[in-house]
Enzyme design. Sequence first.
Site, PDB file in Angstrom:
ATOM      1  N   TYR A  93       0.852  -1.192   0.000  1.00  0.00           N
ATOM      2  CA  TYR A  93       0.000   0.000   0.000  1.00  0.00           C
ATOM      3  C   TYR A  93       0.884   1.238   0.000  1.00  0.00           C
ATOM      4  CZ  TYR A  93      -3.652  -3.293   1.602  1.00  0.00           C
ATOM      5  OH  TYR A  93      -4.521  -4.357   1.738  1.00  0.00           O
ATOM      6  N   SER A 241     -12.944  -4.923   2.477  1.00  0.00           N
ATOM      7  CA  SER A 241     -13.915  -4.139   1.682  1.00  0.00           C
ATOM      8  C   SER A 241     -15.358  -4.433   2.116  1.00  0.00           C
ATOM      9  CB  SER A 241     -13.734  -4.382   0.180  1.00  0.00           C
ATOM     10  OG  SER A 241     -12.431  -4.019  -0.244  1.00  0.00           O
ATOM     11  N   PRO A 242     -15.641  -4.371   3.424  1.00  0.00           N
ATOM     12  CA  PRO A 242     -16.984  -4.724   3.899  1.00  0.00           C
ATOM     13  C   PRO A 242     -18.050  -3.698   3.526  1.00  0.00           C
ATOM     14  CG  PRO A 242     -15.670  -3.864   5.714  1.00  0.00           C
ATOM     15  CD  PRO A 242     -14.740  -4.013   4.532  1.00  0.00           C
ATOM     16  N   GLY A 244     -18.069  -2.519   0.523  1.00  0.00           N
ATOM     17  CA  GLY A 244     -18.035  -2.584  -0.937  1.00  0.00           C
ATOM     18  C   GLY A 244     -17.213  -1.461  -1.540  1.00  0.00           C
ATOM     19  N   GLY A 246     -16.758   1.353  -0.443  1.00  0.00           N
ATOM     20  CA  GLY A 246     -17.482   2.617  -0.284  1.00  0.00           C
ATOM     21  C   GLY A 246     -18.828   2.630  -0.979  1.00  0.00           C
ATOM     22  N   PHE A 247     -19.039   1.723  -1.935  1.00  0.00           N
ATOM     23  CA  PHE A 247     -20.275   1.752  -2.728  1.00  0.00           C
ATOM     24  C   PHE A 247     -21.507   1.521  -1.853  1.00  0.00           C
ATOM     25  CE2 PHE A 247     -23.347   0.643  -5.974  1.00  0.00           C
ATOM     26  CZ  PHE A 247     -22.972   1.433  -7.042  1.00  0.00           C
ATOM     27  N   SER A 249     -22.103   2.432   1.020  1.00  0.00           N
ATOM     28  CA  SER A 249     -22.502   3.588   1.843  1.00  0.00           C
ATOM     29  C   SER A 249     -23.648   4.334   1.173  1.00  0.00           C
ATOM     30  CB  SER A 249     -21.322   4.556   2.021  1.00  0.00           C
ATOM     31  OG  SER A 249     -21.063   5.250   0.808  1.00  0.00           O
TER      32      SER A 249
END
Length: 369
Positions: A93, A241-242, A244, A246-247, A249
């Site tokens: 990262y 990525s729980p 998604g 950010g999707f 949200s």
Amino acid sequence: MGSPRRWGERIGCALSGRAGTGEVTRDRFVACAGGQEQGMQTRELGALRVPALGLGCMGMSEFYGTADEAEAERTIQRALDLGVTFLDTADMYGPFTNERLVGRAIAGRRDEVVLATKFGNERGEDGSRIGINGRPDYVRRACDASLQRLGIDVIDLYYQHRVDTTVPVEETWGALRELVEAGKIRFAGISEAAPETIRRAHAVQPVTAVQTEYSLWTRDPEDDGVLATCAELGIGFVAYSPIGRGFLSGQIRSVDDLAPDDFRRHNPRFQGEAFARNLELVDRVREIAEEKGVTASQLALAWVMAQGGREGNPAVVPIPGTKRVAYLEENTAAADVELTGDDLRRLDEAAPRGAAAGDRYPDMSSVHR
Ligand SMILES: NC(=O)c1ccc[n+]([C@@H]2O[C@H](COP(=O)([O-])OP(=O)(O)OC[C@H]3O[C@@H](n4cnc5c(N)ncnc54)[C@H](OP(=O)(O)O)[C@@H]3O)[C@@H](O)[C@H]2O)c1
């Protein structure tokens, strides 16, 4: 949209911090939490105890637009204050800058943290991608370099980030076993691995946690045998990525909401027709969240947490990522959102298995199944 739950609400006490900010000092926090370990529930990943949710630090350095480093460091410190002491990073990262950032943020508070990092996605200092590397000599070098960047002498949980199909997993895990014996890592994990590979690794050195994408729009581990294998072998499951990416949200309404260099612009789920179909899924989730008086992100996280132990599942610990204190506080309060059987049934209907449109990576070849 219901207003996000704040930390003070979840522990049911009056706060003296600035009204409505969710701010509270650590002493007060411990007192409010009735002397429990910072008020946060815990889960067991194999023999490693962690809070019920962690903090993903990746987006603080790369992939999701530009970050404000000072706010990122404040987010990590605030996480520790709230008992979200399970931090997730990786050498790739940044590359490398995320580990340095985490190291700076935890300096002086090392003992409070369960620190997870990863090796195996080899990159150059210039950001170039060298490839997946599971060779034992590389594992040893990567570990020493991570320890140095993090400014610590032992990594709590060291994951193989991706499976190197050119190296028998027994060789990679032999090197991890030696790192445990040398006291450089406490526990070992693996990310995005097929059940048979998890089994083979576990025979060399106990796998403490498997980390894989899992959320209301990525339910693959339910079908590909990964959750079942973890349950059978007593391995914990860490859901990345729980929200998604950010999707889930519900706040990303168009690809134009993303920075020009945002990785998600190349993610199939964020493209054209797929984006539009996925918005329908998110709006169904948002509707349920509104009824419950929580945010869509909180509901998405509560759903992941509720999968732990459900239908024979192993412990499931989400590591939502954010670079902002406000989102961290909102996400932490999700640990206290209770879902009824009816809520779970409605969510299963709103986001059934396979409902998301598009692959979860532009190139699925590194996802080992
Ligand atoms: N093992 C692997 O291969 C792998 C792959 C990907 C990720 N991970 C790890 O998993 C962690 C979490 O995954 P992730 O960061 O990809 O995805 P995520 O947690 O599903 O979503 C992160 C995104 O959601 C936004 N967000 C977070 N909380 C929000 C809220 N309450 N309201 C609105 N938006 C919110 C964040 O915004 P801001 O950025 O603006 O805060 C960020 O853009 C990463 O940080 C990383 O440590 C591991």
